[in-house]
Design a protein around this motif. Structure first.
Motif, PDB file in Angstrom:
ATOM      1  N   SER A 167      -7.552 -11.861  11.337  1.00  0.00           N
ATOM      2  CA  SER A 167      -6.516 -10.828  11.440  1.00  0.00           C
ATOM      3  C   SER A 167      -5.213 -11.438  11.930  1.00  0.00           C
ATOM      4  CB  SER A 167      -6.956  -9.742  12.423  1.00  0.00           C
ATOM      5  OG  SER A 167      -8.173  -9.182  12.016  1.00  0.00           O
ATOM      6  N   HIS A 168      -5.035 -12.736  11.704  1.00  0.00           N
ATOM      7  CA  HIS A 168      -3.895 -13.427  12.292  1.00  0.00           C
ATOM      8  C   HIS A 168      -2.698 -13.518  11.350  1.00  0.00           C
ATOM      9  CE1 HIS A 168      -2.044 -17.455  13.669  1.00  0.00           C
ATOM     10  NE2 HIS A 168      -1.530 -16.479  14.382  1.00  0.00           N
ATOM     11  N   GLU A 169      -2.757 -14.431  10.377  1.00  0.00           N
ATOM     12  CA  GLU A 169      -1.588 -14.600   9.505  1.00  0.00           C
ATOM     13  C   GLU A 169      -1.990 -14.868   8.057  1.00  0.00           C
ATOM     14  OE1 GLU A 169       2.114 -15.306   9.883  1.00  0.00           O
ATOM     15  OE2 GLU A 169       2.304 -16.021  11.971  1.00  0.00           O
ATOM     16  N   HIS A 170      -1.084 -14.571   7.171  1.00  0.00           N
ATOM     17  CA  HIS A 170      -1.215 -14.877   5.753  1.00  0.00           C
ATOM     18  C   HIS A 170       0.203 -15.160   5.275  1.00  0.00           C
ATOM     19  CE1 HIS A 170      -2.462 -15.079   1.721  1.00  0.00           C
ATOM     20  NE2 HIS A 170      -2.896 -13.854   1.507  1.00  0.00           N
ATOM     21  N   PRO A 171       0.723 -16.336   5.650  1.00  0.00           N
ATOM     22  CA  PRO A 171       2.164 -16.572   5.495  1.00  0.00           C
ATOM     23  C   PRO A 171       2.665 -16.523   4.051  1.00  0.00           C
ATOM     24  CG  PRO A 171       1.017 -18.581   6.171  1.00  0.00           C
ATOM     25  CD  PRO A 171       0.057 -17.456   6.337  1.00  0.00           C
ATOM     26  N   THR A 172       1.868 -17.021   3.090  1.00  0.00           N
ATOM     27  CA  THR A 172       2.408 -17.013   1.721  1.00  0.00           C
ATOM     28  C   THR A 172       2.540 -15.593   1.184  1.00  0.00           C
ATOM     29  OG1 THR A 172       0.198 -17.391   0.772  1.00  0.00           O
ATOM     30  CG2 THR A 172       1.595 -19.337   1.149  1.00  0.00           C
ATOM     31  N   GLN A 173       1.717 -14.664   1.704  1.00  0.00           N
ATOM     32  CA  GLN A 173       1.861 -13.264   1.289  1.00  0.00           C
ATOM     33  C   GLN A 173       3.204 -12.706   1.773  1.00  0.00           C
ATOM     34  OE1 GLN A 173      -0.353 -11.201  -0.602  1.00  0.00           O
ATOM     35  NE2 GLN A 173       1.444  -9.855  -0.630  1.00  0.00           N
ATOM     36  N   ALA A 174       3.536 -12.980   3.030  1.00  0.00           N
ATOM     37  CA  ALA A 174       4.803 -12.480   3.569  1.00  0.00           C
ATOM     38  C   ALA A 174       5.977 -13.111   2.826  1.00  0.00           C
ATOM     39  CB  ALA A 174       4.888 -12.774   5.061  1.00  0.00           C
ATOM     40  N   VAL A 211      11.957  -1.425   6.714  1.00  0.00           N
ATOM     41  CA  VAL A 211      10.677  -1.624   6.032  1.00  0.00           C
ATOM     42  C   VAL A 211       9.572  -0.889   6.784  1.00  0.00           C
ATOM     43  CG1 VAL A 211       8.989  -3.326   5.219  1.00  0.00           C
ATOM     44  CG2 VAL A 211      11.427  -3.907   5.269  1.00  0.00           C
ATOM     45  N   ALA A 212       8.801  -0.087   6.067  1.00  0.00           N
ATOM     46  CA  ALA A 212       7.645   0.579   6.674  1.00  0.00           C
ATOM     47  C   ALA A 212       6.378  -0.140   6.239  1.00  0.00           C
ATOM     48  CB  ALA A 212       7.591   2.040   6.249  1.00  0.00           C
ATOM     49  N   ILE A 213       5.575  -0.554   7.204  1.00  0.00           N
ATOM     50  CA  ILE A 213       4.275  -1.162   6.907  1.00  0.00           C
ATOM     51  C   ILE A 213       3.215  -0.134   7.289  1.00  0.00           C
ATOM     52  CG2 ILE A 213       2.714  -3.074   7.405  1.00  0.00           C
ATOM     53  CD1 ILE A 213       5.147  -4.780   8.084  1.00  0.00           C
ATOM     54  N   CYS A 214       2.417   0.292   6.308  1.00  0.00           N
ATOM     55  CA  CYS A 214       1.553   1.459   6.511  1.00  0.00           C
ATOM     56  C   CYS A 214       0.087   1.126   6.343  1.00  0.00           C
ATOM     57  CB  CYS A 214       1.879   2.550   5.486  1.00  0.00           C
ATOM     58  SG  CYS A 214       3.612   2.843   5.270  1.00  0.00           S
ATOM     59  N   GLY A 215      -0.723   1.550   7.285  1.00  0.00           N
ATOM     60  CA  GLY A 215      -2.167   1.454   7.119  1.00  0.00           C
ATOM     61  C   GLY A 215      -2.834   0.645   8.219  1.00  0.00           C
ATOM     62  N   ASP A 216      -3.813  -0.151   7.806  1.00  0.00           N
ATOM     63  CA  ASP A 216      -4.667  -0.837   8.772  1.00  0.00           C
ATOM     64  C   ASP A 216      -3.980  -2.060   9.374  1.00  0.00           C
ATOM     65  OD1 ASP A 216      -6.663  -1.854  10.289  1.00  0.00           O
ATOM     66  OD2 ASP A 216      -8.081  -2.190   8.645  1.00  0.00           O
ATOM     67  N   ARG A 268      -3.769  -9.373   8.572  1.00  0.00           N
ATOM     68  CA  ARG A 268      -2.978 -10.604   8.702  1.00  0.00           C
ATOM     69  C   ARG A 268      -1.696 -10.475   7.890  1.00  0.00           C
ATOM     70  NH1 ARG A 268      -8.301 -12.971   6.300  1.00  0.00           N
ATOM     71  NH2 ARG A 268      -8.185 -12.346   4.124  1.00  0.00           N
ATOM     72  N   VAL A 269      -1.744  -9.692   6.819  1.00  0.00           N
ATOM     73  CA  VAL A 269      -0.547  -9.478   6.003  1.00  0.00           C
ATOM     74  C   VAL A 269       0.529  -8.800   6.850  1.00  0.00           C
ATOM     75  CG1 VAL A 269       0.396  -8.280   3.994  1.00  0.00           C
ATOM     76  CG2 VAL A 269      -1.869  -9.347   3.865  1.00  0.00           C
ATOM     77  N   ALA A 270       0.111  -7.808   7.635  1.00  0.00           N
ATOM     78  CA  ALA A 270       1.069  -7.096   8.479  1.00  0.00           C
ATOM     79  C   ALA A 270       1.704  -8.039   9.492  1.00  0.00           C
ATOM     80  CB  ALA A 270       0.374  -5.945   9.199  1.00  0.00           C
ATOM     81  N   ARG A 271       0.877  -8.843  10.160  1.00  0.00           N
ATOM     82  CA  ARG A 271       1.430  -9.731  11.192  1.00  0.00           C
ATOM     83  C   ARG A 271       2.422 -10.720  10.592  1.00  0.00           C
ATOM     84  NH1 ARG A 271      -3.092  -7.831  12.870  1.00  0.00           N
ATOM     85  NH2 ARG A 271      -3.608  -7.480  15.065  1.00  0.00           N
ATOM     86  N   VAL A 304       8.455   0.278   1.253  1.00  0.00           N
ATOM     87  CA  VAL A 304       7.178   0.768   1.776  1.00  0.00           C
ATOM     88  C   VAL A 304       6.111  -0.258   1.439  1.00  0.00           C
ATOM     89  CG1 VAL A 304       5.534   2.667   1.812  1.00  0.00           C
ATOM     90  CG2 VAL A 304       7.931   3.120   1.224  1.00  0.00           C
ATOM     91  N   MET A 305       5.565  -0.881   2.472  1.00  0.00           N
ATOM     92  CA  MET A 305       4.473  -1.835   2.245  1.00  0.00           C
ATOM     93  C   MET A 305       3.163  -1.166   2.612  1.00  0.00           C
ATOM     94  SD  MET A 305       5.732  -5.437   3.821  1.00  0.00           S
ATOM     95  CE  MET A 305       6.999  -6.415   3.017  1.00  0.00           C
ATOM     96  N   MET A 306       2.287  -1.018   1.640  1.00  0.00           N
ATOM     97  CA  MET A 306       0.984  -0.424   1.916  1.00  0.00           C
ATOM     98  C   MET A 306      -0.013  -1.537   2.219  1.00  0.00           C
ATOM     99  SD  MET A 306       1.732   2.662   1.725  1.00  0.00           S
ATOM    100  CE  MET A 306       0.074   3.231   2.096  1.00  0.00           C
ATOM    101  N   LEU A 307      -0.936  -1.259   3.119  1.00  0.00           N
ATOM    102  CA  LEU A 307      -1.982  -2.232   3.428  1.00  0.00           C
ATOM    103  C   LEU A 307      -3.311  -1.725   2.892  1.00  0.00           C
ATOM    104  CD1 LEU A 307      -1.048  -2.968   7.146  1.00  0.00           C
ATOM    105  CD2 LEU A 307      -0.530  -4.405   5.171  1.00  0.00           C
ATOM    106  N   ARG A 308      -4.164  -2.674   2.594  1.00  0.00           N
ATOM    107  CA  ARG A 308      -5.488  -2.323   2.097  1.00  0.00           C
ATOM    108  C   ARG A 308      -6.369  -1.864   3.257  1.00  0.00           C
ATOM    109  NH1 ARG A 308      -9.305  -3.303  -1.735  1.00  0.00           N
ATOM    110  NH2 ARG A 308     -11.311  -4.062  -1.005  1.00  0.00           N
ATOM    111  N   LEU A 309      -7.132  -0.778   3.027  1.00  0.00           N
ATOM    112  CA  LEU A 309      -8.103  -0.335   4.029  1.00  0.00           C
ATOM    113  C   LEU A 309      -9.484  -0.781   3.567  1.00  0.00           C
ATOM    114  CD1 LEU A 309      -8.573   1.288   6.650  1.00  0.00           C
ATOM    115  CD2 LEU A 309      -8.991   3.276   5.228  1.00  0.00           C
TER     116      LEU A 309
END
Lengths: 322, 433
Positions: free
Chosen positions: A140-147, A166-171, A176-179, A226-231
């Motif tokens: 749950s840490h990082e996924h830098p290439t996604q960001a 920017v709104a980051i929504c969800g889990d 790691r994408v959010a972070r 709006v960035m949605m996150l996967r649940l």
């Protein structure tokens, strides 16, 4: 063999997260990725900046999208690419991560791309290996290439980061994408809102320097992206949220909720999507707002840029010497 | 229909507005149209319906925050209709029903069922709470958002304590996302497993399986920590010990969003009332020591205890006519709630206004109901109380379908004479018997 033709972009010989990247490094990576978007759209998609280099994709978690994106990036840059997934490695036979690393090190790779279910795994490997390490997602840490690919997508849509909302929504809790996105976006001057039920937010989320919303409708008001996150499936049935229908009702992005964002707002999702859970198909497939397919294309370009940049560092330091 | 009812010559007691004065009240179209000390003073009201209150108390109808019924699933014990008849006779105009039914109220459609059944059959307002965890199993949280939209006013596992602290933490965090109220039952399930009464000398002499009183405060302390962590609005449905009271008082002082209630039986009875194994005295929480009982009286007087509830839990002969350890917990209480509460006033423990506040304004505020006040424009849910009326509880006279009262043969003074819901008279003592 690459020469000193290209300037150094990254100070570090690894890309472990966005937290340690500077604004200059991020901008340079995005600039370089722009050239690889152009290359990838031409008929001859290959170049030789990584010619002779060996790239190993070590994936302890299944990920078709990220793994093939890195594979393609490596191949387009002329590297030899080896894919190792956990099922075919000795890790499933009980080998420790360090032993795996030592074994791989002996094969003299230039760059190792690693995805692991535990936070900090990429960091640990980077300390034990002589090659460059790219974190393709650690726990749950990082996924830098996604960001970075998200940033590239936003920038190529003509949006300026300074003041971008920017709104980051969800889990967020498990993401790691959010972070990675929070670190990068704040660094670039954007404002970030996190939207989630309290069960899917870390208790100290406000310490990131972001705004927190539990009511999605309020949180989406006036946002540019709006960035949605996967649940994850296992989190939908009672442990963190009571049901998918309730989650979709209050935190799923549908056409009605999109209208609350600023006109022309971009809708993003790192994939793979759970349609009808965090996002309505009508939104995901709406080419007026959704840039989800574009994100995939930018993923290859950004990974080419990252591999290119890291290989420059390797050449300069001569780390690959016997 | 523009129906008007004029109440004159009343002692108006409205804790929500600190009103306690002689005066009158006008009901129009089911709502309170006017109220005040000078209203209808000269007895010249021309309204078709004028009620001379003869100096009796006219107060907002009572709200009972903790009522178990048997509908759906155990209609032989109590239906929403029979509970509503008992409520009306007790001056209670709103009953908050617990989800501990068969099936458990843990689905939006079941909340809807309760509301529709109540609208069709009940004489008083029925407000459902929904389960906090599915099937009250303490494992998986319910759809708090959808249930709120369906009309659930709070979330509770009723008389069950959620033993898994992680589950409760997440449920509280999720509830706070929606600003939902969680109502907890404080009784350590492991310490109290198999117990019938509170631990102490009397239980020892009777040889009954007993649980320590601390089983309550242990959970109270735990839950307060979780409230601190999650920010959830939390109400302890029924407390019964001095230790719990002290912990809650301290938590309130720290500004935590915590409230609590006490059952009438824990105010009026103690462990000795179990007597010769009277199973009607087997209740939840169990009847405690005299020290704990008097702590409850102090708690009401000091305001640390916010509400008094009946904890109405109808049981039939099949579940009560058993050896004590095997008998079911529970006592009916809708018809004795007000008399027991008035006892605090008669004994000089609390002002009349404070006693009525715990039964009207306080629960309305906790639940966010548009009730429990005599304010103009609110629905005319009213109770006319003769606070001196002496009577003795006879189980044969109870309206409840079940007769398991722990107050059989006990004398009180003060009870409801007339009860109105939305301006309609739903109970008139003279008309009945």
């Amino acid at each position: 063999m690459t020469t000193a033709r290209a300037e150094t972009i990254l100070k570090s010989s690894h890309l472990l997260g966005t937290e340690t990247l500077s604004v200059g490094e991020i901008t340079a990576l995005l600039d370089l990725a722009d050239t690889y978007v152009a290359l990838s759209r031409s008929n001859n998609k290959k170049t030789d900046v990584l010619k002779g280099r060996t790239l190993i994709n070590l994936f302890f978690e299944a990920s078709t999208r990220t793994q093939s994106s890195f594979e393609l990036a490596g191949k387009r840059l002329g590297a030899d690419v080896l894919n190792m997934s956990v099922k075919t490695s000795s890790v499933s036979k009980g080998e420790t991560l360090i032993d795996t690393a030592t074994t791989l090190n002996a094969m003299r790779p230039d760059i190792l791309v690693v995805r692991h279910q535990d936070s900090g795994a990429a960091e640990l490997l980077s300390r034990k290996l002589d090659c460059g390490v790219v974190n393709a997602g650690d726990g749950s840490h990082e996924h830098p290439t996604q960001a970075l690919l998200d940033a590239l997508t936003i920038r190529r849509r003509g949006r300026k980061f300074e003041g971008l909302l920017v709104a980051i929504c969800g889990d967020v809790l498990h993401s790691r994408v959010a972070r990675s996105n929070i670190n990068l976006l704040l660094k670039m001057g954007a404002r970030v809102r996190l939207i989630a039920p309290r069960t899917l937010l870390p208790g100290d989320a406000d310490r990131f320097g972001v705004e927190i919303f539990h009511d999605m409708r309020k949180g989406l008001e006036g946002v540019d992206v709006v960035m949605m996150l996967r649940l994850q499936l296992e989190r939908m049935s009672g442990a963190f949220v009571p049901s998918t229908r309730e989650y979709f009702r209050f935190y799923g992005l549908d056409a009605e909720k999109v209208k609350l964002a600023r006109p022309g707002a971009l809708v993003m999702h790192p994939g793979p999507m759970n349609r009808g859970v965090e996002i309505d198909s009508a939104v995901a497939d709406d080419i007026e707002v959704s840039v989800i397919q574009e994100q995939v294309e930018m993923g290859v370009a950004i990974r080419m840029a990252v591999l290119d940049a890291l290989s420059r560092g390797l050449a300069v330091e001569g780390r690959n010497a016997p | 229909m523009n129906r008007r009812i004029a109440f004159r010559n009343a002692r108006l007691v409205d804790p929500a507005s600190n009103l306690d004065a002689k005066g009158g009240l006008l009901v129009e179209n089911g709502k309170i149209a006017d109220v005040g000390p000078r209203l209808f003073n000269d007895a010249d009201a021309k309204d078709p319906e004028v009620i001379d209150c003869k100096g009796m108390i006219l107060a907002p109808g009572l709200i009972d925050m903790r009522v178990f019924t048997g509908e759906p699933g155990s209609e032989h014990r109590e239906t929403l209709e029979s509970a509503s008849l008992a409520a009306a006779a007790g001056g209670v105009t709103t009953i908050v029903v617990m989800p501990n039914t068969d099936p458990v109220i843990d689905e939006p459609s079941l909340v809807d069922f309760i509301r529709r059944r109540a609208a069709a059959t009940a004489k008083v307002r029925v407000v459902p709470m929904a389960a906090l965890t599915k099937n009250l199993a303490g494992e998986v949280m319910t759809e708090i958002g959808l249930l709120t939209e369906a009309g659930a006013v709070a979330f509770t596992d009723g008389d069950r304590t959620i033993s898994n602290t992680r589950v409760l933490r997440r449920a509280l965090a999720y509830a706070s996302t929606f600003g939902a109220l969680v109502v907890g039952h404080a009784e350590d399930p492991d310490l109290s497993e198999g117990a019938s009464v509170t631990e102490g000398e009397y239980a020892m002499r009777l040889g009954l399986p007993a649980a320590p009183a601390a089983a309550e405060a242990i959970i109270v302390e735990r839950d307060i920590r979780l409230v601190e962590m999650t920010g959830a609005r939390y109400h302890f449905g029924q407390i019964s010990t001095r230790a719990s009271l002290d912990v809650i008082a301290a938590a309130k002082k720290r500004g935590l969003p915590i409230t609590c209630g006490v059952a009438a039986h824990n105010l009026a009875l103690n462990e000795l009332d179990v007597g010769a194994y009277y199973t009607f005295m087997k209740v939840k929480p169990p009847l405690r020591s005299e020290s704990d009982r008097s702590a409850m009286l102090e708690g009401v007087a000091s305001g640390v205890i916010d509400v008094i509830v009946s904890g109405h839990d109808p049981q039939a002969a099949d579940t009560k006519r058993q050896p004590f350890a095997q008998a079911a917990f529970g006592a009916v209480g809708l018809e004795t709630l007000l008399p027991v509460a008035l006892g605090l006033h008669h004994d000089g423990r609390a002002s009349l206004s404070l006693v009525l506040k715990t039964l009207t304004a306080a629960p309305a505020k906790i639940l966010g109901l548009n009730a429990g006040t005599l304010a103009k424009g609110t629905p005319a849910d009213l109770v006319l109380i003769d606070q001196e009326d002496p009577f003795t509880v006879r189980e044969g006279e109870l309206r409840s379908r079940a007769r398991n009262t722990p107050f059989e043969g006990r004398s009180f003074h003060g009870r409801a004479q007339k009860t109105y819901v939305g301006g309609e008279c739903v109970f008139d003592r003279k008309a009945r018997r």
